[in-house]
Structures are given as C-alpha cells and as structure tokens.
Motif scaffolding. Structure first.
Motif, PDB file in Angstrom:
ATOM      1  N   THR A 117       0.821  -1.221   0.000  1.00  0.00           N
ATOM      2  CA  THR A 117       0.000   0.000   0.000  1.00  0.00           C
ATOM      3  C   THR A 117       0.848   1.262   0.000  1.00  0.00           C
ATOM      4  O   THR A 117       0.340   2.348  -0.308  1.00  0.00           O
ATOM      5  N   THR A 118       2.120   1.143   0.345  1.00  0.00           N
ATOM      6  CA  THR A 118       3.006   2.316   0.327  1.00  0.00           C
ATOM      7  C   THR A 118       3.637   2.521  -1.050  1.00  0.00           C
ATOM      8  O   THR A 118       4.206   3.576  -1.315  1.00  0.00           O
ATOM      9  N   ILE A 119       3.545   1.501  -1.905  1.00  0.00           N
ATOM     10  CA  ILE A 119       4.055   1.572  -3.275  1.00  0.00           C
ATOM     11  C   ILE A 119       2.867   1.860  -4.185  1.00  0.00           C
ATOM     12  O   ILE A 119       1.792   1.288  -4.006  1.00  0.00           O
ATOM     13  N   ALA A 120       3.037   2.728  -5.158  1.00  0.00           N
ATOM     14  CA  ALA A 120       1.877   3.118  -5.970  1.00  0.00           C
ATOM     15  C   ALA A 120       2.198   3.164  -7.459  1.00  0.00           C
ATOM     16  O   ALA A 120       1.732   4.060  -8.178  1.00  0.00           O
ATOM     17  N   ALA A 121       2.973   2.202  -7.940  1.00  0.00           N
ATOM     18  CA  ALA A 121       3.320   2.195  -9.363  1.00  0.00           C
ATOM     19  C   ALA A 121       2.077   1.993 -10.232  1.00  0.00           C
ATOM     20  O   ALA A 121       1.871   2.708 -11.220  1.00  0.00           O
ATOM     21  N   LYS A 122       1.255   1.024  -9.878  1.00  0.00           N
ATOM     22  CA  LYS A 122       0.059   0.729 -10.680  1.00  0.00           C
ATOM     23  C   LYS A 122      -0.916   1.895 -10.655  1.00  0.00           C
ATOM     24  O   LYS A 122      -1.451   2.300 -11.696  1.00  0.00           O
ATOM     25  N   GLY A 123      -1.158   2.450  -9.464  1.00  0.00           N
ATOM     26  CA  GLY A 123      -2.077   3.574  -9.356  1.00  0.00           C
ATOM     27  C   GLY A 123      -1.594   4.798 -10.113  1.00  0.00           C
ATOM     28  O   GLY A 123      -2.381   5.504 -10.754  1.00  0.00           O
ATOM     29  N   LEU A 124      -0.283   5.057 -10.057  1.00  0.00           N
ATOM     30  CA  LEU A 124       0.298   6.196 -10.761  1.00  0.00           C
ATOM     31  C   LEU A 124       0.159   6.023 -12.267  1.00  0.00           C
ATOM     32  O   LEU A 124      -0.218   6.952 -12.988  1.00  0.00           O
ATOM     33  N   LYS A 125       0.434   4.811 -12.745  1.00  0.00           N
ATOM     34  CA  LYS A 125       0.299   4.539 -14.177  1.00  0.00           C
ATOM     35  C   LYS A 125      -1.147   4.714 -14.621  1.00  0.00           C
ATOM     36  O   LYS A 125      -1.420   5.352 -15.653  1.00  0.00           O
ATOM     37  N   GLU A 126      -2.079   4.160 -13.866  1.00  0.00           N
ATOM     38  CA  GLU A 126      -3.490   4.233 -14.256  1.00  0.00           C
ATOM     39  C   GLU A 126      -3.978   5.677 -14.279  1.00  0.00           C
ATOM     40  O   GLU A 126      -4.718   6.067 -15.190  1.00  0.00           O
ATOM     41  N   ALA A 127      -3.573   6.477 -13.300  1.00  0.00           N
ATOM     42  CA  ALA A 127      -3.999   7.879 -13.260  1.00  0.00           C
ATOM     43  C   ALA A 127      -3.468   8.645 -14.477  1.00  0.00           C
ATOM     44  O   ALA A 127      -4.193   9.444 -15.089  1.00  0.00           O
ATOM     45  N   ALA A 128      -2.199   8.404 -14.820  1.00  0.00           N
ATOM     46  CA  ALA A 128      -1.609   9.082 -15.977  1.00  0.00           C
ATOM     47  C   ALA A 128      -2.263   8.622 -17.277  1.00  0.00           C
ATOM     48  O   ALA A 128      -2.513   9.429 -18.181  1.00  0.00           O
ATOM     49  N   MET A 129      -2.565   7.330 -17.366  1.00  0.00           N
ATOM     50  CA  MET A 129      -3.153   6.809 -18.600  1.00  0.00           C
ATOM     51  C   MET A 129      -4.602   7.252 -18.772  1.00  0.00           C
ATOM     52  O   MET A 129      -5.106   7.274 -19.904  1.00  0.00           O
ATOM     53  N   GLN A 130      -5.274   7.601 -17.694  1.00  0.00           N
ATOM     54  CA  GLN A 130      -6.606   8.190 -17.827  1.00  0.00           C
ATOM     55  C   GLN A 130      -6.517   9.565 -18.482  1.00  0.00           C
ATOM     56  O   GLN A 130      -7.384   9.932 -19.287  1.00  0.00           O
ATOM     57  N   VAL A 131      -5.469  10.310 -18.147  1.00  0.00           N
ATOM     58  CA  VAL A 131      -5.234  11.596 -18.799  1.00  0.00           C
ATOM     59  C   VAL A 131      -4.953  11.370 -20.284  1.00  0.00           C
ATOM     60  O   VAL A 131      -5.524  12.037 -21.160  1.00  0.00           O
ATOM     61  N   TYR A 132      -4.096  10.396 -20.575  1.00  0.00           N
ATOM     62  CA  TYR A 132      -3.755  10.084 -21.965  1.00  0.00           C
ATOM     63  C   TYR A 132      -4.989   9.644 -22.745  1.00  0.00           C
ATOM     64  O   TYR A 132      -5.187  10.064 -23.892  1.00  0.00           O
ATOM     65  N   GLY A 133      -5.822   8.798 -22.128  1.00  0.00           N
ATOM     66  CA  GLY A 133      -7.017   8.315 -22.808  1.00  0.00           C
ATOM     67  C   GLY A 133      -7.950   9.458 -23.198  1.00  0.00           C
ATOM     68  O   GLY A 133      -8.517   9.466 -24.296  1.00  0.00           O
ATOM     69  N   ALA A 134      -8.096  10.422 -22.287  1.00  0.00           N
ATOM     70  CA  ALA A 134      -8.942  11.576 -22.587  1.00  0.00           C
ATOM     71  C   ALA A 134      -8.349  12.404 -23.727  1.00  0.00           C
ATOM     72  O   ALA A 134      -9.077  12.850 -24.632  1.00  0.00           O
ATOM     73  N   LEU A 135      -7.046  12.618 -23.705  1.00  0.00           N
ATOM     74  CA  LEU A 135      -6.395  13.380 -24.778  1.00  0.00           C
ATOM     75  C   LEU A 135      -6.487  12.650 -26.107  1.00  0.00           C
ATOM     76  O   LEU A 135      -6.754  13.261 -27.153  1.00  0.00           O
ATOM     77  N   ALA A 136      -6.273  11.340 -26.073  1.00  0.00           N
ATOM     78  CA  ALA A 136      -6.309  10.546 -27.303  1.00  0.00           C
ATOM     79  C   ALA A 136      -7.692  10.560 -27.936  1.00  0.00           C
ATOM     80  O   ALA A 136      -7.822  10.451 -29.169  1.00  0.00           O
ATOM     81  N   SER A 137      -8.737  10.696 -27.112  1.00  0.00           N
ATOM     82  CA  SER A 137     -10.102  10.730 -27.634  1.00  0.00           C
ATOM     83  C   SER A 137     -10.542  12.146 -27.999  1.00  0.00           C
ATOM     84  O   SER A 137     -11.678  12.361 -28.446  1.00  0.00           O
ATOM     85  N   GLY A 138      -9.645  13.117 -27.799  1.00  0.00           N
ATOM     86  CA  GLY A 138      -9.947  14.495 -28.162  1.00  0.00           C
ATOM     87  C   GLY A 138     -10.728  15.273 -27.122  1.00  0.00           C
ATOM     88  O   GLY A 138     -11.202  16.379 -27.396  1.00  0.00           O
ATOM     89  N   ASP A 139     -10.862  14.723 -25.909  1.00  0.00           N
ATOM     90  CA  ASP A 139     -11.633  15.379 -24.852  1.00  0.00           C
ATOM     91  C   ASP A 139     -10.683  16.140 -23.928  1.00  0.00           C
ATOM     92  O   ASP A 139     -10.271  15.647 -22.878  1.00  0.00           O
ATOM     93  N   LEU A 140     -10.351  17.365 -24.317  1.00  0.00           N
ATOM     94  CA  LEU A 140      -9.393  18.162 -23.557  1.00  0.00           C
ATOM     95  C   LEU A 140      -9.942  18.537 -22.185  1.00  0.00           C
ATOM     96  O   LEU A 140      -9.189  18.563 -21.201  1.00  0.00           O
ATOM     97  N   GLU A 141     -11.237  18.799 -22.092  1.00  0.00           N
ATOM     98  CA  GLU A 141     -11.833  19.163 -20.799  1.00  0.00           C
ATOM     99  C   GLU A 141     -11.705  18.016 -19.800  1.00  0.00           C
ATOM    100  O   GLU A 141     -11.372  18.224 -18.634  1.00  0.00           O
ATOM    101  N   GLU A 142     -11.960  16.793 -20.255  1.00  0.00           N
ATOM    102  CA  GLU A 142     -11.823  15.632 -19.385  1.00  0.00           C
ATOM    103  C   GLU A 142     -10.361  15.420 -18.994  1.00  0.00           C
ATOM    104  O   GLU A 142     -10.060  15.068 -17.849  1.00  0.00           O
ATOM    105  N   ALA A 143      -9.452  15.653 -19.949  1.00  0.00           N
ATOM    106  CA  ALA A 143      -8.025  15.512 -19.669  1.00  0.00           C
ATOM    107  C   ALA A 143      -7.580  16.520 -18.609  1.00  0.00           C
ATOM    108  O   ALA A 143      -6.798  16.191 -17.713  1.00  0.00           O
ATOM    109  N   ARG A 144      -8.084  17.762 -18.711  1.00  0.00           N
ATOM    110  CA  ARG A 144      -7.756  18.769 -17.703  1.00  0.00           C
ATOM    111  C   ARG A 144      -8.263  18.335 -16.330  1.00  0.00           C
ATOM    112  O   ARG A 144      -7.578  18.515 -15.315  1.00  0.00           O
ATOM    113  N   LEU A 145      -9.477  17.786 -16.310  1.00  0.00           N
ATOM    114  CA  LEU A 145     -10.049  17.316 -15.051  1.00  0.00           C
ATOM    115  C   LEU A 145      -9.215  16.188 -14.461  1.00  0.00           C
ATOM    116  O   LEU A 145      -8.896  16.188 -13.266  1.00  0.00           O
ATOM    117  N   ARG A 146      -8.849  15.227 -15.306  1.00  0.00           N
ATOM    118  CA  ARG A 146      -8.086  14.059 -14.845  1.00  0.00           C
ATOM    119  C   ARG A 146      -6.702  14.456 -14.351  1.00  0.00           C
ATOM    120  O   ARG A 146      -6.236  13.965 -13.310  1.00  0.00           O
TER     121      ARG A 146
END
Length: 322
Positions: A95-124
């Motif tokens: 629980t003190t290591i957060a590699a998976k959580g960090l990757k998933e959070a960043a990839m949610q930003v990428y997913g929003a950008l890749a789909s063209g949703d800049l507002e969602e990317a800003r939120l994420r």
C-alpha cells in the motif's frame, strides 16, 4: 533474506493488484488524521513560531499513530497464524508503493487526450497535480502528466521500497506517513508556510538518498533501451536537477526529460498566481501526448528492474544456503 522476500512480494502485489477501493488504505487514514489535527489545532491568528511548533506536533502525532496502528495490526495478525503476519506485512508495504495507481492515473489523462476530450483531460490531470488545470493546452496537460509521473517515481516507488528494506513494514509505513504530510500541508504558501514547514523538511530529508538512487536507476533503464537517451538523461541530471526548487524532484524530472529528448518545467499557475519552474532537459522536439505512456513505461521498467535485482539476490542467497 526474509525482508527481501516480503518486499519483493509487495512489489508484485502492487504491480498486479494495486490499491482496490474496497479495502481500507493507510494513506486515506493518514489524510483523515491530518485533517482532524489541522481543524483542531491550526489557527490563522497564532504567531509563526507557534505555527511551526504545531506543525512539529502534527508530525510527531501522525508518526506515533502510524507506528502504533502498524504494531497492533501486526501483533493481531501474528496471533491468528504465523503466516498471517507475513501476509499482512506484504499487503501493508504494497500500500506504500503506488506504481500501478500512478500509471493508471496518468493513462486516464492520456485516454482523454487521445479521444480528443481536452476538458476531461484537464479534469483528470487536476487529480494528480497541484497546479491550475482549467485552461491548460493539450501540450501543457501532457507536460503536467509527465512531470508528476517522473517526480513520483521517487515518492511512489523508490522511497517506499528503500525504507521497506531499511526498516521493514514500519520503515515503509512511516515514510508514507511523512509523504502524506508533505502532500497535504507541505506547501510554501501563506496558509502552510510555517505549519507545514516540519513536514516538508522531513520529506526532503527522507527522499534525499532514494532520489539519487532513482536517478541512477533511470539512467540504467535508459541505457538498456533503444528508444531512450542515457547520455541525455545523465547530462540533464547533472546540469538541471539542482535548478528545481525541490532538492529531490529535479533528479527524476531531469532524467525523464533528458531520456525522452524533451524539456520539462516552465510556467505553471497555482491559485491564479504564475510560478515559473526551472526548465529540465533540452527541447529536441515538442512534448506530445504519447510522452505520457512513454513515461509510464519508464516507470514500470524501473520497478521491474528493481524487482529483477531483488530476485537475483534471493536466488544467489538460496544457492549459498545449500
């Protein structure tokens, strides 16, 4: 050898399981305890020296709370079954290591950008950075995501693993408690300049050695890759890391920037106030959204590299014991 086994198992648990929302997480508990202490004791009207004393008291309070709860948890587990203590130790360190959580959070930003949703990317990206994000461009959102992943390779991976090796479960939990303090009150603004002083300074001290280990690991990862520049990573660390306002965060940010051939840092806004961060690396090309998954791959390669070293050491120890 037992510590190495437990830490290795914890890394594997984080990589494949992460932090399920259904299971209580120590960091959530730390956050609630910090918020309770702040509501009860921090007052705007008190003098700066008294605010510093209250900030020191907060650190002591949270560390004793974390130590006590960890001791009780492990004590109860040991009375259930000898193996239960080891299982609980693995889970707590994970629980003190957060590699998976960090990757998933960043990839949610990428997913929003890749789909063209800049507002969602800003939120994420606003969930994982402290800067204002409501008017960021696509390139600025990408930079923010890359910077926070780079910086957190120390906080979320190398430091907790380092302190787990040094102090077992207690070392990892106490580090995460300090890191949570820094993330909640360790700001240099008017509100927390004095109250969060002790938390910020202790976090800097604890991350000092792991940050430098992280820089070396990132250089090794770049050296082993055909698509990354090890020379660029090394040059950027030597030239730019010390320019960062943090004594530690500049190392992984400069390494990532140099390895990718991009430039990090620049103008950010915090509460509408412009802050210009030192620039890390050389802009051989513009930052693009694909730099987000590239950075998360560096993150995972670093974790796997560390895990590989541990498994190799365990194998050598096992052969020597025969």
């Amino acid at each position: 050898m037992n510590t190495l086994i437990i830490v290795s198992a914890s890394i594997i648990v984080d990589l494949f399981v992460g932090d399920p929302k259904a299971i209580p997480h120590p960091v959530v508990g730390f956050g609630k305890a910090i918020a309770w202490f702040e509501r009860l004791f921090r007052k705007e009207s008190v003098s700066p020296p008294l605010q510093k004393m209250l900030g020191v008291s907060l650190v002591i309070f949270l560390l004793l709370l974390a130590l006590g709860l960890t001791f009780v948890t492990l004590w109860l587990a040991s009375h259930v079954h000898p193996l239960a203590e080891s299982v609980v130790s693995v889970w707590l360190i994970s629980t003190t290591i957060a590699a998976k959580g960090l990757k998933e959070a960043a990839m949610q930003v990428y997913g929003a950008l890749a789909s063209g949703d800049l507002e969602e990317a800003r939120l994420r990206v606003g969930y994982i950075v402290g800067r204002d994000t409501d008017s960021l461009s696509e390139q600025e959102v990408s930079r923010a995501a890359v910077e926070t992943v780079a910086e957190n390779i120390v906080d979320a991976v190398v430091s907790p693993i380092f302190y787990a090796l040094v102090g077992g479960v207690y070392g990892a939990i106490l580090y995460r408690a300090v890191n949570t303090l820094d993330s909640m009150v360790g700001y240099k603004n008017e509100k927390y300049r004095y109250f969060g002083w002790a938390s910020a300074r202790l976090d800097d001290v604890l991350n000092f050695v792991p940050a430098r280990i992280c820089g070396f690991l990132l250089w090794l990862v770049a050296l082993a890759s055909r698509t990354l520049s090890a020379n660029g990573a090394w040059k950027a660390m030597r030239r730019d890391a010390s320019k960062h306002p943090s004594p530690n965060s500049g190392i992984p940010e400069a390494a990532i920037a140099g390895a990718l051939g991009i430039q990090l840092g620049g103008e950010n806004r915090y509460g509408g106030i412009v802050s210009v961060r030192a620039r890390m690396g050389e802009a051989h090309r513009n930052i693009v959204i694909e730099d987000i998954p590239r950075t998360t791959r560096i993150l995972y390669k670093t974790v796997v590299f560390v895990l590989g070293i541990f498994l190799l050491l365990l194998n050598l120890m096992w052969w020597r014991s025969l």
